[in-house]
Design a protein around this motif. Structure first.
Motif, PDB file in Angstrom:
ATOM      1  N   GLU A  66      19.575  10.978  27.922  1.00 40.44           N
ATOM      2  CA  GLU A  66      18.542  10.111  27.338  1.00 40.44           C
ATOM      3  C   GLU A  66      17.619  10.963  26.477  1.00 40.44           C
ATOM      4  OE1 GLU A  66      18.018   6.776  30.925  1.00 40.44           O
ATOM      5  OE2 GLU A  66      16.648   8.480  30.842  1.00 40.44           O
ATOM      6  N   LEU A  86      16.227   2.059  30.847  1.00 38.38           N
ATOM      7  CA  LEU A  86      14.942   2.237  30.144  1.00 38.38           C
ATOM      8  C   LEU A  86      14.424   0.899  29.614  1.00 38.38           C
ATOM      9  CD1 LEU A  86      15.643   5.580  28.219  1.00 38.38           C
ATOM     10  CD2 LEU A  86      14.003   5.246  30.087  1.00 38.38           C
ATOM     11  N   MET A  99      11.666   9.839  26.320  1.00 41.71           N
ATOM     12  CA  MET A  99      11.715   8.695  27.243  1.00 41.71           C
ATOM     13  C   MET A  99      12.096   9.136  28.657  1.00 41.71           C
ATOM     14  SD  MET A  99      10.701   6.129  25.626  1.00 41.71           S
ATOM     15  CE  MET A  99      11.091   4.745  26.693  1.00 41.71           C
ATOM     16  N   ASN A 100      12.309  10.440  28.831  1.00 42.87           N
ATOM     17  CA  ASN A 100      12.696  10.936  30.159  1.00 42.87           C
ATOM     18  C   ASN A 100      12.011  12.301  30.364  1.00 42.87           C
ATOM     19  OD1 ASN A 100      13.954  12.143  32.371  1.00 42.87           O
ATOM     20  ND2 ASN A 100      15.959  11.234  31.930  1.00 42.87           N
TER      21      ASN A 100
END
Length: 916
Positions: free
Chosen positions: A648, A607, A652-653
């Motif tokens: 995660e 990331l 962010m995913n």
């Protein structure tokens, strides 16, 4: 005692051997006794559509081929004097409606004879009832349409048969061929007794009939239909994916043909006036007239509907010098984009290569790409370096509308065209033909001072351009020029008809890969496991970054959570997997190749390195992509499921976020919920929306959306190897309902959004809006990598650009009109495809239809030319205008609609009169 299995195998081997023997017999037979069945297509089945093929003037090409074969000793007795007379012969006064026998009937086949000649006839009854049925039939006999000249039969391939039936279009799997279709091929093989069949142009329906995707057996319809006849197929050089399907599923020896020479779209009417106003502004902006000229530029730009593409202030607004420059720069940038757009003009005729000067625009675009593997620097790059700039910076500045960068880019473009034109002029004779390029080049390159490109550039600001880099580039362009003007399309056909070897070659875009040239090659694709390449991943990153940036601007600074996108077979062959790499980069993984260069695994990008959330995807693979790149579908499915299982944070995913939500809602595991790679059922192609739109056989948009859902909801599952595609409609709908954006790629200047129906056939924009809980319309984007300066535009911007450069552009439509009968059909097709975009996305502006009506209907002279050249296609055009209004896509005056209705009945009368 021989078992049933062994007997079937023996029969199959015998059939394959017979096929090989039939090819060998082509060597043995004399030309005078050889029989050839030329097969043309009529798509969609409508009067005036016989002889449909991408970029090809079919009847002029057949005429040219037959003249040549006649000279060579083939028996073509009774061939008419002109290609126009040939059209009349085959389609009987250009009447081509299959439901009426207005086409020339070559043979009437009784039902008993049909059943005797067609062993699989009973299998077709499940879909079509008992023979003869109502397609290609007079109620008693099956009708074979066409015309025989000596030992050559020109026949019209029947169509799928279900185009006009909304219920059949909804079926998730395609129907079998109908009795008329089967009768056509039984006639060609067993009654006419063809030694070879020549399918003429891209493309027919035979190879898209149901059956296995590869490794045909005798229960697959393409295999049954083609029988043992050697199949030669003229195929557009830029379409290697569908050419591969023709080879795999109908055993075709493909012969590539060139697309028409490309030209720059140029400017016309108000756009030309704008360009002149901008020139005045540049020379007078520091005088008192600057504000006045800017005011004229703003009002003219509004008249040209450019206010949809560029934010324009009010004409009377007080602007600072900087703001004035920015407004002019943005309009100028838009105008240059329209002017320099490449478009194929007219239609290609087999055996007529372009003249050298017709090849200039193609060479300019070949010269615009860096080719590091050959140590060649692009011409724009060399010229930009001369004035101390990097070409990428110039592109970026021009995109933003910075006036000095737009002007510099125009100067670079003009200098490129000038230098290449000067070079081409020096290698041609008075007739415009290329004369021995090699000799000319060595004499040019031998005397540095006389190099024509150096001569030309010496009078421009780029006079100090690097001579070594220029020389290396122009040596390469000299080779390309030789290939562009070479003519091997007829030569290769003759080789094939004599059972000889036809040299293979790659298919694709000649600008990206000049090795596609010269045409006349047996097309091959690439090693499917070699993509995406490192260069494709590099290009993909640029496009994805621009897409994400654009979506953030349009979406209040938020990242898109899901993008619904399409993967095409041909695009991925031409670009070595760019759009495949885009999917991988969106979800934040990189492909890893083994020591042999095969890409068979992926690894997540951290990331930190990615610098943004992982974006979820819903991938709709075309049926052709599914057939050619099953390994890559496996790779994609593994990649998405791997990302869904990464530990995660969900913000962010987005892949993981949605997979967890969907797993809970559907009561399934996370891996199954992360199913994102969809296509048609095995052996089926397209969503059928294109067929419904082309044949006006749909009631409302909901019906089109149901077609998409029922035909495109078959998922690939890497956890069930060998299981094929399985229907997962619920997961498909839920995944689509999270899409913030829809996305497609344009990778070649030859094919744009309204040239073919495939693009809108795969567009889920309105469908996504209906599936989203908030009912919000997703943003729709098109990436355009047709030039070195890759762009991400909205779908609406791209449709406008397409309309301005093609449908409404005199250079384009006059080029089409010059080919007569077939040109009218091409114009009508663009209008129908525009309605397709209205139906699937609602992204077509009203003014596009209004301007088209002004151009083709209000202009009496144009109207008469269209009506006289091809009354049937003209009738379809009038019908399409009325349909666009009736479905609410075009608001116009009552007078306009009244005139169209009146015209419709006039053209009906004209056609009836032709009938009598």
């Amino acid at each position: 005692m021989v078992s049933g299995k062994a007997h079937a195998l023996h029969k199959r081997v015998e059939q394959l051997c017979t096929r090989a023997i039939r090819w060998a017999e082509l060597k043995r037979k004399t030309k005078a006794e050889k029989k050839l069945a030329i097969t043309v297509f009529s798509f969609p089945p409508d009067k005036g559509n016989v002889g449909t093929a991408a970029y090809l003037n079919v009847f002029a090409s057949i005429f040219s081929v037959l003249k040549d074969l006649q000279k060579d000793g083939y028996n073509v007795e009774g061939l008419p004097e002109t290609s126009e007379a040939l059209i009349e012969d085959v389609i009987h006064d250009k009447e081509a409606q299959f439901s009426s026998p207005n086409l020339n009937v070559a043979y009437k086949m009784g039902v008993r004879e049909y059943q005797k000649l067609t062993p699989y006839a009973t299998l077709l009854e499940e879909n079509w009832g008992k023979a003869p049925g109502n397609l290609n039939s007079d109620g008693e006999n099956l009708l074979v349409y066409g015309k025989q000249y000596g030992n050559v039969f020109i026949g019209v391939q029947p169509t799928f048969g279900y185009e006009g039936d909304p219920m059949r279009l909804l079926f998730s799997k395609s129907a079998s061929p109908h009795h008329g279709f089967a009768a056509y091929y039984s006639f060609v093989e067993k009654i006419f007794k063809a030694d070879a069949v020549l399918h003429f142009g891209t493309h027919g329906s035979l190879e898209f009939m149901p059956g296995k995707q590869v490794g045909m057996s005798d229960v697959c319809y393409p295999d049954s239909l083609i029988g043992n006849i050697p199949n030669v197929y003229y195929y557009a050089a830029n379409n290697p994916s569908e050419a591969t399907i023709a080879k795999r599923r109908s055993y075709a020896n493909t012969i590539s043909y060139l697309t028409p020479p490309a030209e720059n779209a140029g400017l016309y009417k108000g756009l030309k006036q704008l360009s002149e106003l901008i020139s005045s502004y540049q020379s007078l902006k520091d005088t008192g007239r600057g504000p006045q000229i800017v005011s004229s530029i703003i009002s003219t730009a509004k008249q040209c509907n450019l206010d949809k593409d560029v934010e324009l202030p009010d004409e009377s607004a007080e602007l600072s010098v900087k703001d004035r420059d920015l407004v002019v720069g943005k309009v100028y940038s838009k105008i240059m984009e329209i002017e320099s757009r490449l478009l194929p003009c007219g239609l290609h005729v087999i055996g007529e290569p372009p003249s050298a000067m017709e090849a200039v625009a193609t060479l300019v675009n070949i010269a615009a790409l860096d080719r590091p593997e050959d140590e060649i620097t692009s011409l724009p790059s060399i010229l930009a370096q001369t004035v101390g700039r990097d070409i990428e910076d110039v592109y970026r500045g021009s995109d933003k509308g910075i006036l000095k960068d737009v002007e510099l880019l125009r100067q670079i473009t003009e200098a490129s065209r000038g230098a290449i034109s000067a070079f081409v002029e020096r290698t041609t004779n008075k007739k415009g033909q290329v004369v021995d390029v090699a000799d000319k080049l060595s004499s040019i390159l031998g005397f540095g001072i006389n190099e024509p490109w150096v001569d030309y550039l010496s009078s421009t600001k780029f006079y100090r351009a690097d001579r070594d880099k220029l020389r290396r580039l122009f040596e390469f362009l000299g080779e390309c020029l030789k290939l562009v003007v070479a003519d091997n399309e007829l030569g290769s056909l003759k080789q094939a008809l004599e059972g000889k070897y036809v040299e293979p070659g790659p298919g694709g875009d000649p600008i990206r890969n000049p090795k596609v040239l010269p045409t006349g090659k047996n097309i091959h694709a690439l090693d499917p496991q070699s993509i995406p390449t490192a260069a494709a991943l590099q290009s993909a990153k640029i496009v994805v970054d621009r897409l994400v940036e654009r979506q953030k601007i349009d979406n209040g600074g938020n990242y898109p959570e899901t993008v619904a996108l399409v993967l095409w077979g041909t695009d991925n062959i031409k670009t070595y997997g760019e759009s495949l790499a885009q999917v991988l980069w969106m979800i934040g993984v990189r492909p890893v190749s083994d020591t042999f260069g095969r890409v068979n695994r992926v690894e997540p990008v951290s990331l930190e390195e990615l610098g943004r959330p992982r974006i979820d995807v819903v991938v709709n693979c075309s049926g052709v992509f599914r057939d050619l790149f099953i390994n890559q579908m496996n790779l994609l499915d593994r990649a998405v499921k791997m990302v869904a299982e990464l530990d995660e944070p969900v913000e962010m995913n987005f892949v993981r976020k949605h997979a967890l939500e969907q797993a809970e809602a559907l009561g399934i595991g996370v891996r199954e919920a992360a199913t994102r790679i969809f296509s048609n059922a095995s052996g089926s192609y397209s969503s059928n929306i294109n067929l419904a739109v082309e044949n006006s056989s749909w009631n409302d948009e909901k019906q089109l959306q149901d077609m998409y859902l029922s035909r495109k909801s078959f998922a690939f599952d890497c956890d069930a190897p060998g299981a094929g595609m399985s229907e997962k409609k619920k997961v498909f709908e839920m995944a689509l309902s999270t899409a913030d954006a829809t996305f497609q790629n344009l990778d070649s200047s030859e094919i744009s959004l309204t040239d073919v129906s495939h693009y809108f056939d795969s567009d889920p924009t309105n469908l996504v809006q209906n599936l989203r809980k908030d009912g919000k319309k997703p943003s729709a984007y098109i990436a355009d990598t047709t030039t070195a300066n890759a762009q991400v535009r909205t779908l609406a911007e791209t449709v406008r650009l397409d309309a301005r450069t093609k449908l409404l552009n005199p250079k384009w439509y006059e080029g089409m009109m010059s080919t007569g009968y077939e040109g009218v059909r091409e114009i009508e097709k663009r209008l129908t495809n525009t309605v397709g975009w209205s139906a699937t996305s609602g992204q077509v502006d009203n003014w596009v239809y209004e301007e088209a009506n002004t151009t083709f209907i209000q202009d009496e002279e144009m109207l008469n030319r269209l009506m006289n050249s091809n009354p049937n296609s003209f009738r379809k055009m009038v019908q399409t205008f009325l349909e666009a209004n009736g479905r609410g896509y075009w608001e116009t005056s009552v007078e306009n609609i009244e005139k169209l209705r009146q015209l419709y009945s006039e053209v009906e009368d004209k056609i009836e009169g032709i009938d009598r």
